[in-house]
Write an enzyme that holds these catalytic residues in place. Structure first.
Site, PDB file in Angstrom:
ATOM      1  N   ASN A 178      89.739  35.905  46.203  1.00 42.10           N
ATOM      2  CA  ASN A 178      89.146  34.647  46.654  1.00 42.10           C
ATOM      3  C   ASN A 178      90.308  33.779  47.123  1.00 42.10           C
ATOM      4  OD1 ASN A 178      87.931  32.180  46.972  1.00 42.10           O
ATOM      5  ND2 ASN A 178      86.968  32.137  44.945  1.00 42.10           N
ATOM      6  N   ARG A 229      85.722  37.095  48.919  1.00 43.41           N
ATOM      7  CA  ARG A 229      84.760  36.009  49.007  1.00 43.41           C
ATOM      8  C   ARG A 229      84.967  35.328  50.357  1.00 43.41           C
ATOM      9  NH1 ARG A 229      84.938  30.055  46.792  1.00 43.41           N
ATOM     10  NH2 ARG A 229      82.755  29.543  47.104  1.00 43.41           N
ATOM     11  N   HIS A 265      77.064  28.658  47.404  1.00 46.06           N
ATOM     12  CA  HIS A 265      76.920  29.154  46.019  1.00 46.06           C
ATOM     13  C   HIS A 265      75.921  30.316  45.958  1.00 46.06           C
ATOM     14  CE1 HIS A 265      77.915  24.839  44.428  1.00 46.06           C
ATOM     15  NE2 HIS A 265      79.016  25.585  44.439  1.00 46.06           N
ATOM     16  N   GLU A 324      80.730  34.932  39.507  1.00 47.29           N
ATOM     17  CA  GLU A 324      80.725  35.242  40.935  1.00 47.29           C
ATOM     18  C   GLU A 324      81.615  36.435  41.253  1.00 47.29           C
ATOM     19  OE1 GLU A 324      81.163  30.856  41.399  1.00 47.29           O
ATOM     20  OE2 GLU A 324      80.336  31.239  43.387  1.00 47.29           O
ATOM     21  N   ARG A 344      81.438  14.405  45.807  1.00 51.29           N
ATOM     22  CA  ARG A 344      80.606  14.409  47.023  1.00 51.29           C
ATOM     23  C   ARG A 344      79.302  13.673  46.767  1.00 51.29           C
ATOM     24  NH1 ARG A 344      80.733  20.787  47.825  1.00 51.29           N
ATOM     25  NH2 ARG A 344      82.615  20.922  46.577  1.00 51.29           N
TER      26      ARG A 344
END
Ligand code: AMP
Length: 402
Positions: A7, A93, A182, A387, A243
């Site tokens: 990743n 990823r 996600h 993940e 955010r």
């Protein structure tokens, strides 16, 4: 044989090494601050006797090519991998697969170019992911490499769910639409929930809530995602660490006219200075919960707003799904904050959702905790996401078809 998962972020490289056939993880590493004067290099691994050990270093790592070389050195030093011939595959990823990628894919001619074309949609992430792919291909050209996309799981969302009510030409010419992110996590926890409930995924309506520093919700019908809260970018939807999530787009014109803020300043404000941080100055849910507990008004407000937004999405997705069988909480906040779980489900009795406070404060058996009360119509689960394991699993599935 082994599977390596990479990743690559803009200044970091995370990696995990799994052993076949069970995909047992034997090494997890992180190289951070790539390009800075000194980078931090960390590896946790299981030695031959199965005991956990770690290696930690601070050293200059100029760029991702060097980071991959250091990763190889660390894996050799730890005895977990001596050469790349041990690898059955490498899974990468990739954040944005646009409309081009509905599933993980083998990196063959044309794939890199297709990911490159999507850079305007993910200007921070896709270039870093591509660097990881290029460098890994140089180091291990004979090892099959697979791209696993964060957006792929959401490609099943129907047109009426992914389009914005904007001039249609913006979709046709600029691909402006909801993509969602996600996806690897939502897909993984939904599958784990179905296994736990001993019910085929095909027969379940699931609302999955991935609540970490970034946060998103997904409505999953029979294993297919039908809606998700993040949009063209990961800014839309739930309140996040820094955010804003959903807001009236006219706020931006208002601020531009009233304060003269530029597009870049507005972008920075919405992505880095808003969300929990914007409300109370903190973006870490642990700190916020602690401050709220001590009576800090702004922290309490941030927590309440975070949970209220979540509750609205639970309601909206219950309607979109035509009823929900199971709600799944995951991510750093979802897995660890009993308070957030309780507040976001409070008052939803009429939707059949009721949490048992004692179970909610309990510890999971393995990686899943079931927290609904005996009279709840909806199962409420806390599922640890993984993940990297999901990327390894998908990588294996792709290379098994070769
Ligand atoms: P992630 O991005 O999935 O690593 O999640 C990061 C978020 O999880 C941060 O906001 C952390 O504060 C939050 N988190 C981790 N542990 C806890 C905890 N025990 N209670 C509340 N929030 C937590």
């Amino acid at each position: 044989m082994k599977i390596l998962v990479l990743n690559a972020g803009s200044s970091s490289l995370k990696f995990q090494l799994f052993v076949l056939p069970d995909l047992t993880v034997i090494a997890t590493g992180l190289i951070e601050q790539i390009g800075a004067e000194y980078s931090s290099v960390h590896l946790v691994f299981s030695n031959a006797a199965g005991a956990e050990q770690s290696i930690q270093k601070r050293r200059p790592v100029a760029e991702h090519g060097q980071a991959i070389a250091i990763m190889s050195e660390l894996l050799t030093e730890s005895g977990t991998m001596t050469n790349v011939q041990e690898l059955a595959g490498i899974g990468h990823r990739v954040v944005h697969g646009g409309e081009s990628f509905h599933a993980p894919c083998l990196i063959v001619d044309g794939v890199i170019e297709a990911i490159e074309e999507l850079i305007p949609l993910a200007p921070l992430h896709n270039p870093a992911n591509l660097t990881g792919i290029r460098v890994a291909l140089e180091h291990a050209p004979a090892v099959p490499q697979v791209a696993v996309f964060d957006t792929a799981f959401h490609q099943s969302i129907p047109e009426h769910g992914y389009l914005y009510a904007l001039p249609y030409a913006l979709y046709e010419h600029h691909k402006v639409r909801r993509y969602g992110f996600h996806g690897t996590s939502h897909g993984y926890v939904a599958q784990r929930a179905a296994e736990h409930l001993e019910t085929p995924l095909a027969g379940l309506n699931i609302i999955s809530l991935h609540l970490g520093n970034g946060a998103s919700a997904a409505a999953i019908q029979g294993g297919q995602c039908i809606d998700t809260s993040m949009g063209l970018t990961p800014l839309e939807g739930l309140i996040m660490g820094t955010r804003s999530g959903d807001l009236d787009p006219a706020i931006l014109f208002f601020l531009a006219r009233e304060t003269g803020m530029t597009v870049d300043e507005l972008d920075e404000m919405l992505n880095k200075q808003s969300g929990l941080k914007g409300i109370c100055g903190e973006n870490d849910m642990r700190t916020i919960t602690e401050l709220a507990g001590r009576g800090d008004h702004q922290a309490g407000l941030a927590l309440t707003m975070f949970c209220y937004r979540l509750k609205k999405y639970i309601g909206a997705y219950s309607a979109a799904l035509g009823g929900v069988d199971c709600i799944v909480f995951t991510g750093g906040i979802g897995e660890n904050s009993a308070r957030v779980r309780m507040l976001s489900c409070q008052g939803l009795d009429r939707l059949g959702i009721r949490i048992d406070p004692r179970k909610n404060n309990g510890s999971p058996q393995g990686t899943i905790l079931e927290i609904q009360s005996a009279d709840s119509l909806v199962k409420v689960l806390v599922v640890q996401t993984d993940e990297e394991l999901e990327i390894a699993t998908q990588t294996l599935q792709v290379i098994q078809q070769l």
